[in-house]
Design a protein around this motif. Structure first.
Motif, PDB file in Angstrom:
ATOM      1  N   LEU A 249       0.817  -1.205   0.000  1.00  0.00           N
ATOM      2  CA  LEU A 249       0.000   0.000   0.000  1.00  0.00           C
ATOM      3  C   LEU A 249       0.859   1.267   0.000  1.00  0.00           C
ATOM      4  O   LEU A 249       0.561   2.234  -0.703  1.00  0.00           O
ATOM      5  CB  LEU A 249      -0.932  -0.001   1.216  1.00  0.00           C
ATOM      6  N   VAL A 250       1.920   1.247   0.782  1.00  0.00           N
ATOM      7  CA  VAL A 250       2.826   2.398   0.826  1.00  0.00           C
ATOM      8  C   VAL A 250       3.486   2.621  -0.528  1.00  0.00           C
ATOM      9  O   VAL A 250       3.539   3.752  -1.041  1.00  0.00           O
ATOM     10  CB  VAL A 250       3.895   2.204   1.921  1.00  0.00           C
ATOM     11  N   LEU A 251       3.968   1.552  -1.145  1.00  0.00           N
ATOM     12  CA  LEU A 251       4.678   1.680  -2.422  1.00  0.00           C
ATOM     13  C   LEU A 251       3.731   2.047  -3.561  1.00  0.00           C
ATOM     14  O   LEU A 251       4.111   2.800  -4.473  1.00  0.00           O
ATOM     15  CB  LEU A 251       5.428   0.387  -2.738  1.00  0.00           C
ATOM     16  N   GLU A 252       2.507   1.535  -3.532  1.00  0.00           N
ATOM     17  CA  GLU A 252       1.517   1.931  -4.536  1.00  0.00           C
ATOM     18  C   GLU A 252       1.214   3.424  -4.431  1.00  0.00           C
ATOM     19  O   GLU A 252       1.114   4.124  -5.443  1.00  0.00           O
ATOM     20  CB  GLU A 252       0.216   1.146  -4.339  1.00  0.00           C
ATOM     21  N   THR A 253       1.102   3.902  -3.208  1.00  0.00           N
ATOM     22  CA  THR A 253       0.839   5.327  -2.992  1.00  0.00           C
ATOM     23  C   THR A 253       1.997   6.163  -3.516  1.00  0.00           C
ATOM     24  O   THR A 253       1.796   7.221  -4.124  1.00  0.00           O
ATOM     25  CB  THR A 253       0.605   5.602  -1.497  1.00  0.00           C
ATOM     26  N   ALA A 254       3.209   5.685  -3.295  1.00  0.00           N
ATOM     27  CA  ALA A 254       4.391   6.380  -3.815  1.00  0.00           C
ATOM     28  C   ALA A 254       4.358   6.448  -5.340  1.00  0.00           C
ATOM     29  O   ALA A 254       4.740   7.462  -5.942  1.00  0.00           O
ATOM     30  CB  ALA A 254       5.655   5.674  -3.344  1.00  0.00           C
ATOM     31  N   GLU A 255       3.902   5.364  -5.963  1.00  0.00           N
ATOM     32  CA  GLU A 255       3.812   5.351  -7.430  1.00  0.00           C
ATOM     33  C   GLU A 255       2.825   6.409  -7.919  1.00  0.00           C
ATOM     34  O   GLU A 255       3.140   7.191  -8.814  1.00  0.00           O
ATOM     35  CB  GLU A 255       3.378   3.969  -7.920  1.00  0.00           C
ATOM     36  N   TYR A 256       1.638   6.442  -7.316  1.00  0.00           N
ATOM     37  CA  TYR A 256       0.644   7.436  -7.727  1.00  0.00           C
ATOM     38  C   TYR A 256       1.149   8.850  -7.456  1.00  0.00           C
ATOM     39  O   TYR A 256       0.950   9.765  -8.270  1.00  0.00           O
ATOM     40  CB  TYR A 256      -0.669   7.211  -6.969  1.00  0.00           C
ATOM     41  N   LEU A 257       1.792   9.032  -6.314  1.00  0.00           N
ATOM     42  CA  LEU A 257       2.315  10.348  -5.977  1.00  0.00           C
ATOM     43  C   LEU A 257       3.376  10.780  -6.981  1.00  0.00           C
ATOM     44  O   LEU A 257       3.414  11.936  -7.417  1.00  0.00           O
ATOM     45  CB  LEU A 257       2.896  10.336  -4.559  1.00  0.00           C
ATOM     46  N   GLY A 258       4.232   9.842  -7.373  1.00  0.00           N
ATOM     47  CA  GLY A 258       5.256  10.145  -8.364  1.00  0.00           C
ATOM     48  C   GLY A 258       4.662  10.591  -9.688  1.00  0.00           C
ATOM     49  O   GLY A 258       5.149  11.543 -10.321  1.00  0.00           O
ATOM     50  N   GLY A 289       9.172   5.405   5.905  1.00  0.00           N
ATOM     51  CA  GLY A 289       9.027   6.747   5.360  1.00  0.00           C
ATOM     52  C   GLY A 289      10.119   7.051   4.343  1.00  0.00           C
ATOM     53  O   GLY A 289       9.850   7.617   3.275  1.00  0.00           O
ATOM     54  N   ARG A 290      11.329   6.660   4.665  1.00  0.00           N
ATOM     55  CA  ARG A 290      12.432   6.883   3.715  1.00  0.00           C
ATOM     56  C   ARG A 290      12.255   6.021   2.467  1.00  0.00           C
ATOM     57  O   ARG A 290      12.554   6.456   1.346  1.00  0.00           O
ATOM     58  CB  ARG A 290      13.770   6.579   4.401  1.00  0.00           C
ATOM     59  N   THR A 291      11.752   4.792   2.640  1.00  0.00           N
ATOM     60  CA  THR A 291      11.479   3.920   1.500  1.00  0.00           C
ATOM     61  C   THR A 291      10.410   4.529   0.607  1.00  0.00           C
ATOM     62  O   THR A 291      10.499   4.486  -0.627  1.00  0.00           O
ATOM     63  CB  THR A 291      11.023   2.530   1.986  1.00  0.00           C
ATOM     64  N   PHE A 292       9.385   5.085   1.239  1.00  0.00           N
ATOM     65  CA  PHE A 292       8.316   5.772   0.516  1.00  0.00           C
ATOM     66  C   PHE A 292       8.883   6.893  -0.350  1.00  0.00           C
ATOM     67  O   PHE A 292       8.578   6.990  -1.547  1.00  0.00           O
ATOM     68  CB  PHE A 292       7.317   6.316   1.543  1.00  0.00           C
ATOM     69  N   LEU A 293       9.732   7.741   0.232  1.00  0.00           N
ATOM     70  CA  LEU A 293      10.305   8.860  -0.513  1.00  0.00           C
ATOM     71  C   LEU A 293      11.190   8.368  -1.655  1.00  0.00           C
ATOM     72  O   LEU A 293      11.145   8.913  -2.770  1.00  0.00           O
ATOM     73  CB  LEU A 293      11.104   9.760   0.426  1.00  0.00           C
ATOM     74  N   GLU A 294      11.973   7.333  -1.406  1.00  0.00           N
ATOM     75  CA  GLU A 294      12.839   6.799  -2.461  1.00  0.00           C
ATOM     76  C   GLU A 294      12.028   6.225  -3.611  1.00  0.00           C
ATOM     77  O   GLU A 294      12.407   6.357  -4.773  1.00  0.00           O
ATOM     78  CB  GLU A 294      13.787   5.739  -1.890  1.00  0.00           C
ATOM     79  N   ARG A 295      10.887   5.586  -3.302  1.00  0.00           N
ATOM     80  CA  ARG A 295      10.049   5.064  -4.381  1.00  0.00           C
ATOM     81  C   ARG A 295       9.402   6.204  -5.171  1.00  0.00           C
ATOM     82  O   ARG A 295       9.278   6.114  -6.387  1.00  0.00           O
ATOM     83  CB  ARG A 295       8.980   4.127  -3.817  1.00  0.00           C
ATOM     84  N   VAL A 296       9.007   7.265  -4.487  1.00  0.00           N
ATOM     85  CA  VAL A 296       8.488   8.437  -5.197  1.00  0.00           C
ATOM     86  C   VAL A 296       9.538   8.941  -6.184  1.00  0.00           C
ATOM     87  O   VAL A 296       9.247   9.198  -7.361  1.00  0.00           O
ATOM     88  CB  VAL A 296       8.101   9.568  -4.210  1.00  0.00           C
ATOM     89  N   LYS A 297      10.771   9.077  -5.723  1.00  0.00           N
ATOM     90  CA  LYS A 297      11.853   9.558  -6.589  1.00  0.00           C
ATOM     91  C   LYS A 297      12.095   8.605  -7.755  1.00  0.00           C
ATOM     92  O   LYS A 297      12.359   9.043  -8.883  1.00  0.00           O
ATOM     93  CB  LYS A 297      13.139   9.723  -5.767  1.00  0.00           C
ATOM     94  N   HIS A 298      12.005   7.311  -7.492  1.00  0.00           N
ATOM     95  CA  HIS A 298      12.205   6.321  -8.546  1.00  0.00           C
ATOM     96  C   HIS A 298      11.123   6.450  -9.615  1.00  0.00           C
ATOM     97  O   HIS A 298      11.422   6.407 -10.830  1.00  0.00           O
ATOM     98  CB  HIS A 298      12.199   4.917  -7.952  1.00  0.00           C
ATOM     99  N   GLU A 299       9.887   6.608  -9.194  1.00  0.00           N
ATOM    100  CA  GLU A 299       8.785   6.746 -10.150  1.00  0.00           C
ATOM    101  C   GLU A 299       8.959   8.022 -10.978  1.00  0.00           C
ATOM    102  O   GLU A 299       8.668   8.033 -12.183  1.00  0.00           O
ATOM    103  CB  GLU A 299       7.443   6.782  -9.410  1.00  0.00           C
ATOM    104  N   ILE A 300       9.450   9.079 -10.369  1.00  0.00           N
ATOM    105  CA  ILE A 300       9.717  10.325 -11.089  1.00  0.00           C
ATOM    106  C   ILE A 300      10.832  10.099 -12.110  1.00  0.00           C
ATOM    107  O   ILE A 300      10.738  10.536 -13.264  1.00  0.00           O
ATOM    108  CB  ILE A 300      10.091  11.443 -10.102  1.00  0.00           C
ATOM    109  N   PHE A 301      11.876   9.400 -11.705  1.00  0.00           N
ATOM    110  CA  PHE A 301      12.995   9.101 -12.601  1.00  0.00           C
ATOM    111  C   PHE A 301      12.524   8.351 -13.840  1.00  0.00           C
ATOM    112  O   PHE A 301      12.985   8.614 -14.956  1.00  0.00           O
ATOM    113  CB  PHE A 301      14.049   8.284 -11.847  1.00  0.00           C
ATOM    114  N   LEU A 302      11.585   7.428 -13.666  1.00  0.00           N
ATOM    115  CA  LEU A 302      11.092   6.629 -14.788  1.00  0.00           C
ATOM    116  C   LEU A 302      10.276   7.442 -15.778  1.00  0.00           C
ATOM    117  O   LEU A 302      10.213   7.090 -16.969  1.00  0.00           O
ATOM    118  CB  LEU A 302      10.224   5.477 -14.274  1.00  0.00           C
ATOM    119  N   ARG A 303       9.652   8.535 -15.309  1.00  0.00           N
ATOM    120  CA  ARG A 303       8.665   9.231 -16.128  1.00  0.00           C
ATOM    121  C   ARG A 303       9.024  10.663 -16.513  1.00  0.00           C
ATOM    122  O   ARG A 303       8.476  11.196 -17.479  1.00  0.00           O
ATOM    123  CB  ARG A 303       7.319   9.273 -15.376  1.00  0.00           C
ATOM    124  N   ALA A 304       9.896  11.296 -15.779  1.00  0.00           N
ATOM    125  CA  ALA A 304      10.148  12.725 -15.998  1.00  0.00           C
ATOM    126  C   ALA A 304      11.094  12.969 -17.169  1.00  0.00           C
ATOM    127  O   ALA A 304      12.033  12.200 -17.416  1.00  0.00           O
ATOM    128  CB  ALA A 304      10.724  13.354 -14.737  1.00  0.00           C
TER     129      ALA A 304
END
Length: 340
Positions: A249-258, A289-304
């Motif tokens: 759930l945390v990682l899915e949320t990070a993906e959507y946030l990214g 929390g740190r894992t959440f932020l890192e996944r957000v950054k990863h999702e941004i890296f994939l798409r930005a």
């Protein structure tokens, strides 16, 4: 947050008010954004807007008095408020958390009651300004703050410009579309596919309920039987304890946030985007929390687009629940500087 004494502060001083559906938070800052005094009162929404305006004014006067200030030492008063609003007109329009306060001229009524002019702002914009003034965004020219809670708040600051929009609804980013399918999730506003429907605390809790109802095994189930409430805080605790569903759930949320952040980055191209609010899954102080932020950054890296993505700082906000009143005080300070 620690406060400083008046003798250690730099005049002039500014009062900031953060109006919420449950509490009215207030603070006095010095010219550097350091907090000299802070306090709060219950909002008592049910008593109506005029009573609310009167008590906000009383809180402003109390703040000045208890901070040991005279009226002449106060350079301005700022008020941050939630909901749709008419910022130039100083009016609430349809504030979701303030039922019965619709179309109320809150800026002028508070000013009338406290005898001082009041600067009016959206609460998310005020929080973003606070982070840029003295928080995690200090030193950045442009900043976006996303506050994750029941919904998603968004404040956008570029230089000394607050992006309020032509109709005072700039930054309503929670209602941008990130899923255009006809069966996309429904937002609390009734429309489908909105950012809030995927990355808010409400959305996370709803997904958790759905998965558990479908029979998924999780450590959450035992906690619920013990009387725990299913909310992001519990999900973060269970993810930290090794529960696979909670981590999912945390990682899915990070993906959507990214995904949502990438769209913001490509629109504004800011120096930094900060994540705050009640749902940061423990933030920088916890492993999940740190894992959440890192996944957000990863999702941004994939798409930005790299020209944008490689230069935008993504981090947690640092002022917490004080960002609103600090930012409101800062906006009052900005307004005062325009008149000097």
């Amino acid at each position: 947050m620690q406060t400083i004494s008046k003798t250690a502060a730099e005049a002039p001083f500014f009062v900031g008010i953060d109006l919420g559906g449950t509490n009215i938070k207030a603070g006095v800052t010095d010219n550097q954004g350091r907090v000299v005094w802070q306090g709060q009162e219950p909002t008592h929404v049910e008593r109506g807007p005029e009573d609310g305006a009167r008590r906000i004014a009383q809180l402003i006067l109390r703040a000045i008095r208890e901070a040991g200030l005279t009226a002449n030492e106060v350079g301005g008063v700022g008020l941050g408020s939630p909901g749709t609003m008419d910022i130039p007109g100083g009016k609430l329009v349809v504030p979701a958390n303030l039922k019965g306060w619709e179309y109320f001229p809150i800026r002028d009524r508070v000013a009338e009651h406290c005898g001082r002019p009041v600067t009016f702002a959206n609460d998310a914009t005020a929080a973003a300004f606070g982070e840029r003034w003295v928080g995690a965004g200090k030193g950045f020219h442009s900043l976006i703050l996303l506050t994750l809670g029941t919904g998603i708040g968004c404040g956008i600051i570029v230089g000394d410009l607050l992006l309020d929009g032509q109709h005072s609804h700039g930054g309503e980013y929670g209602h941008t579309v990130i899923d255009c399918r006809p069966d996309a999730r429904s937002c609390s506003c009734g429309r489908r596919g909105h950012f809030e429907a995927y990355a808010s605390a409400t959305a996370v809790t709803k997904r958790a309920h759905e998965i558990l109802a479908a029979g998924r095994v999780s450590m959450i189930t035992a906690r619920l039987k013990e009387g725990a409430v299913l909310e992001p805080k519990l999900i973060a605790e269970m993810a930290e304890a090794g529960d696979e569903l909670s981590r999912q759930l945390v990682l899915e949320t990070a993906e959507y946030l990214g995904i949502g952040i990438v769209n913001l980055m490509h629109t504004i191209d800011p120096d930094a985007i900060l994540i705050g609010g009640a749902m940061t899954f423990g933030g920088q102080g916890s492993r999940i929390g740190r894992t959440f932020l890192e996944r957000v950054k990863h999702e941004i890296f994939l798409r930005a687009y790299p020209a944008v993505g490689d230069h935008t700082v993504i981090d947690f906000a640092t002022l917490g629940g004080n960002a609103g009143f600090i930012g409101a005080a800062g906006i009052a300070r900005l307004e005062a500087s325009k008149k000097s």
